[in-house]
Design an enzyme around this catalytic site. Structure first.
Site, PDB file in Angstrom:
ATOM      1  N   ASP A 228      78.208  -2.442 -50.506  1.00 15.62           N
ATOM      2  CA  ASP A 228      79.098  -3.431 -49.893  1.00 15.62           C
ATOM      3  C   ASP A 228      79.913  -2.784 -48.778  1.00 15.62           C
ATOM      4  OD1 ASP A 228      80.415  -6.210 -49.981  1.00 15.62           O
ATOM      5  OD2 ASP A 228      82.124  -4.853 -50.171  1.00 15.62           O
TER       6      ASP A 228
ATOM      7  N   ILE B 106      89.523 -11.069 -49.152  1.00 12.36           N
ATOM      8  CA  ILE B 106      89.116 -10.879 -47.766  1.00 12.36           C
ATOM      9  C   ILE B 106      89.587 -12.034 -46.888  1.00 12.36           C
ATOM     10  CG2 ILE B 106      86.839 -11.985 -47.929  1.00 12.36           C
ATOM     11  CD1 ILE B 106      87.708  -8.730 -46.028  1.00 12.36           C
TER      12      ILE B 106
ATOM     13  N   SER C  11      88.140 -23.895 -52.380  1.00 12.10           N
ATOM     14  CA  SER C  11      88.382 -22.839 -53.351  1.00 12.10           C
ATOM     15  C   SER C  11      88.314 -23.417 -54.747  1.00 12.10           C
ATOM     16  CB  SER C  11      89.754 -22.198 -53.133  1.00 12.10           C
ATOM     17  OG  SER C  11      90.033 -21.249 -54.139  1.00 12.10           O
ATOM     18  N   ARG C  12      87.740 -22.648 -55.667  1.00 12.01           N
ATOM     19  CA  ARG C  12      87.667 -23.104 -57.054  1.00 12.01           C
ATOM     20  C   ARG C  12      88.883 -22.667 -57.874  1.00 12.01           C
ATOM     21  NH1 ARG C  12      85.885 -18.537 -59.831  1.00 12.01           N
ATOM     22  NH2 ARG C  12      84.717 -17.021 -58.568  1.00 12.01           N
TER      23      ARG C  12
ATOM     24  N   LYS D 227      80.176 -10.689 -44.113  1.00 15.54           N
ATOM     25  CA  LYS D 227      79.117  -9.733 -44.458  1.00 15.54           C
ATOM     26  C   LYS D 227      79.143  -9.435 -45.963  1.00 15.54           C
ATOM     27  CE  LYS D 227      81.589  -6.034 -45.571  1.00 15.54           C
ATOM     28  NZ  LYS D 227      81.460  -5.217 -46.784  1.00 15.54           N
TER      29      LYS D 227
END
Length: 329
Positions: free
Chosen positions: A173, A19, A41-42, A95
């Site tokens: 979702d 996203i 970010s991992r 969201k």
């Protein structure tokens, strides 16, 4: 911490997955209000900006970044968002805004206490025809609402394991997008009265279902939702009124009144409706006015559907790419 003399607001993205890459990064690149300068970010970052492994590291290293946009799955968002607010940073939430209503209420209270902006976003409210639908319905008596929200999860959420875990919402979702439009355009309030939900045997969230809602005078809304729909997605709401029938198609991009398309050529291409451009424009407005926007009505409808749900078994869900979580990094 907002713009002065037209200077762009420095912003960081947290969670660099599908996203973020599909929507947030392009919207920020097109924005005059924001400058994307860092990411958290991992599993990977963004070329051309500073990248950090944790929100805490970002906050410590970059006190000049005043706004942070969270694109992580809802189950892991709270701690980072709270840390950002606690550090006097403005926060925007993808969201759904959290894994639970109570944690979002806690973030809202913290933002108020700290005097910073919290923006719980609903991107579908920025689809092209949504404001026109709201205006047309404003003086109408609503007779019935039919929601069909059906898509293929393997196409739209490939490999996203988080969506099938507790807090991931499953079919809700995407369906929460429909509810965000519904609560935006209807001139009356609605509440869930029944939900029949189908759960795959290997998942903690539903794959399909039917939800019913009442308005002030009784039954009003029927929603049929499906995450295994094949072919083109069906994102439609049909609203019968005393003044005719309004249909919103393609996620709110296209509006029809009694079968006639409205607004002309600008609405002929549903891909051009700038939902995320609208989100960041709204975020900039909130920062300029030093206000927050946290409308949890869509999330309340989802929570009530889970509370009232009758559970039905569905076949095991199998996705060849399920082991890869591509939503966030």
């Amino acid at each position: 911490m907002t713009r002065t003399n037209g200077t762009a607001i420095k912003i960081a993205l947290v969670g660099i997955g599908k996203i973020a890459r599909d929507q947030h990064i392009p919207a920020l690149a097109a924005s005059d209000a924001f400058e994307l300068v860092a990411a958290v970010s991992r599993t990977g970052g963004i070329q051309g900006v500073e990248n950090y492994k944790t929100v805490e590291a970002l906050l410590a290293a970059r006190p000049d970044i005043s706004a942070i946009s969270f694109c992580t799955p809802p189950q892991v968002r709270y701690a980072g968002a709270r840390a950002a607010l606690d550090a006097d940073r403005h926060v925007m939430l993808e969201k759904p805004p959290g894994a639970s209503l109570s944690e979002v209420h806690a973030l809202e209270t913290l933002a108020q206490d700290k005097g910073v902006t919290l923006f719980a976003t609903w991107h579908s409210r920025h689809a092209a025809s949504v404001p026109f639908a709201r205006a047309w319905l404003s003086d109408k008596t609503i007779k019935s609402v039919r929601i069909d929200w059906k898509e293929d999860v393997r196409v739209w959420h490939p490999g996203q394991k988080w969506i099938w875990e507790a807090g991931g919402l499953g079919i809700f979702d995407p369906t929460i997008n429909a509810f965000s439009i519904l609560t935006e355009i209807l001139p009356v309030e609605v509440h869930v009265t029944r939900a029949d939900l189908r759960f795959p045997s290997n998942c903690e969230t539903p794959v399909a279902g039917e939800i019913r809602m009442d308005g002030p005078n009784g039954p009003l809304v029927t929603a049929e939702v499906d995450f295994l729909w094949e072919g083109d997605p069906l994102w439609r709401q049909t609203i019968e009124t005393d003044g005719g029938t309004l249909a919103l198609n393609q996620g709110g991009a296209v509006m029809e009144i009694d079968g006639q398309k409205q607004h002309g050529e600008a609405w002929d291409n549903p891909a051009i409706h700038g939902e995320y451009d609208g989100l960041y424009a709204r975020f900039a407005e909130l920062l300029d006015t030093k206000t927050s926007e946290v409308d949890l009505r869509p999330m309340v409808l989802v929570a009530d559907a889970f509370t009232l749900a009758k559970r039905f078994d569905a076949p095991e869900f199998i996705d060849p790419s399920l082991m890869e979580d591509s939503h966030a990094g």
